[in-house]
Design an enzyme around this catalytic site. Structure first.
Site, PDB file in Angstrom:
ATOM      1  N   LYS A 156      -9.446   2.153  -1.985  1.00  0.00           N
ATOM      2  CA  LYS A 156      -9.491   1.374  -0.812  1.00  0.00           C
ATOM      3  C   LYS A 156     -10.775   2.269  -0.382  1.00  0.00           C
ATOM      4  O   LYS A 156     -11.299   3.643   0.266  1.00  0.00           O
ATOM      5  CB  LYS A 156      -8.467   1.913   0.327  1.00  0.00           C
ATOM      6  CG  LYS A 156      -8.564   0.965   2.075  1.00  0.00           C
ATOM      7  CD  LYS A 156      -7.493   1.542   2.740  1.00  0.00           C
ATOM      8  CE  LYS A 156      -6.831   0.781   3.983  1.00  0.00           C
ATOM      9  NZ  LYS A 156      -5.528   1.734   4.812  1.00  0.00           N
ATOM     10  N   GLU A 209       0.753  -1.247  -0.165  1.00  0.00           N
ATOM     11  CA  GLU A 209      -0.117  -0.207   0.131  1.00  0.00           C
ATOM     12  C   GLU A 209       0.898   1.251  -0.354  1.00  0.00           C
ATOM     13  O   GLU A 209       2.027   0.901   0.245  1.00  0.00           O
ATOM     14  CB  GLU A 209      -0.881   0.090   1.177  1.00  0.00           C
ATOM     15  CG  GLU A 209      -2.117   1.224   2.102  1.00  0.00           C
ATOM     16  CD  GLU A 209      -2.469   1.277   3.106  1.00  0.00           C
ATOM     17  OE1 GLU A 209      -1.784   0.338   3.749  1.00  0.00           O
ATOM     18  OE2 GLU A 209      -3.548   0.762   2.972  1.00  0.00           O
ATOM     19  N   CYS A 251      -5.157  -3.648   2.930  1.00  0.00           N
ATOM     20  CA  CYS A 251      -4.724  -3.101   3.820  1.00  0.00           C
ATOM     21  C   CYS A 251      -6.146  -3.471   4.996  1.00  0.00           C
ATOM     22  O   CYS A 251      -6.716  -4.793   4.530  1.00  0.00           O
ATOM     23  CB  CYS A 251      -3.828  -2.218   4.408  1.00  0.00           C
ATOM     24  SG  CYS A 251      -3.396  -2.125   6.083  1.00  0.00           S
TER      25      CYS A 251
HETATM   26  C1  ACM Z   1      -3.992   0.416   6.817  1.00  0.00           C
HETATM   27  O1  ACM Z   1      -5.331   0.085   7.487  1.00  0.00           O
HETATM   28  N1  ACM Z   1      -2.401   0.889   6.059  1.00  0.00           N
HETATM   29  C2  ACM Z   1      -3.908  -0.085   8.437  1.00  0.00           C
END
Ligand code: ACM
Length: 265
Positions: A111, A41, A144
């Site tokens: 995301k 990420e 993530c």
């Molecule tokens: C995250 O979502 N980078 C902990």
């Protein structure tokens, strides 16, 4: 099919150094004849911003930015690469995963579930996590913290994902174990590419991994190793959802009794 996760320590707001580190992973992948590569990420930018201005200063448009072009170029040699980006758009910044294969930008996934201060600079995505196809296999994308919402991996599975590609910058200690469960409960492979190092006051956990459909860890890195780990998989193994001779993990569900999951009031 050879799949790898690349682990690295991005340097906060240092695009030049980050591109160098990404290039090192791409070269290692080429040397090892990797076909599918997952990178962490926000690998173009670092993570622990303190303002929208800081995040904006290292964001890039996909696919015209320099990291995108580097990944596009690597993907031309019959490769799929998925990496996390600090993405700049006309509507603001997103924490995104972009997929490139055979010299084409396939998709950008934004995301859905933003973690802690990410909420101050990124907008959440508002589209279902996607599947991309490559060499007759189907790959689902998540980023993530999406890991803690089992609905994401389930939706990807129902859409046909055989392998879940998961760029990450993990902080909480549970994710690597949770992804073992995501594999088991969905009978899918997962590939989590995490970052390492400490940025400002935040330490990231490394331990990138690739899991088999039964949750077995097929490849792992340590908590502080930069580099790749890879394994050879047959994505079609994920098409068998029989967990015993009488239990199909998708068809045995009772979705009519799970309606509360999607109720918002
Ligand atoms: C995250 O979502 N980078 C902990």
């Amino acid at each position: 099919m050879r799949i790898a996760v690349g682990q690295m320590e991005p340097v906060l707001m240092d695009r030049v150094e980050n591109l160098k580190r990404v290039r090192a992973l791409l070269n290692e992948a080429t040397m090892n004849e990797v076909e599918v590569l997952v990178l962490p990420e926000l690998c173009n930018s670092g993570y622990v911003f303190e303002s929208l201005e800081e995040a904006t200063s290292v964001s890039e448009e996909i696919p015209s930015g320099e990291f995108s072009r580097e990944l596009l170029s690597w993907s031309k040699e019959n490769h799929l690469v998925v990496a996390g980006f600090c993405e700049k758009t006309a509507n603001g910044l997103y924490n995104s995963a972009a997929a490139f294969a055979n010299g084409e930008h396939l998709i950008t996934y934004r995301k859905l579930h933003l973690f802690l201060n990410e909420k101050d600079w990124f907008k959440p995505g508002d589209e279902e996590p996607p599947i991309v196809e490559f060499k007759s296999a189907r790959f689902g994308l998540m980023v993530c913290f999406d890991w803690i919402f089992p609905e994401v991996a389930r939706v990807l599975t129902i859409k046909g994902a055989q392998v879940i590609l998961h760029p990450a910058n993990l902080v909480l200690p549970y994710c690597q174990d949770a992804m073992v469960t995501r594999s088991i409960e969905n009978s899918v492979f997962t590939a989590t590419a995490n970052r390492i190092g400490t940025e400002r006051n935040v330490t990231f956990s490394g331990n990138s991994q690739i899991t088999d459909v039964d949750g077995t860890r097929l490849a792992t890195l340590t908590g502080n190793q930069a580099g790749l780990t890879f394994t050879d998989i047959d994505p079609r193994k994920a098409d068998d959802k029989m967990i015993t001779e009488r239990n199909h993990i998708i068809n045995d569900r009772k979705p009519e009794l799970y309606l509360r999951i999607t109720q918002t009031d």
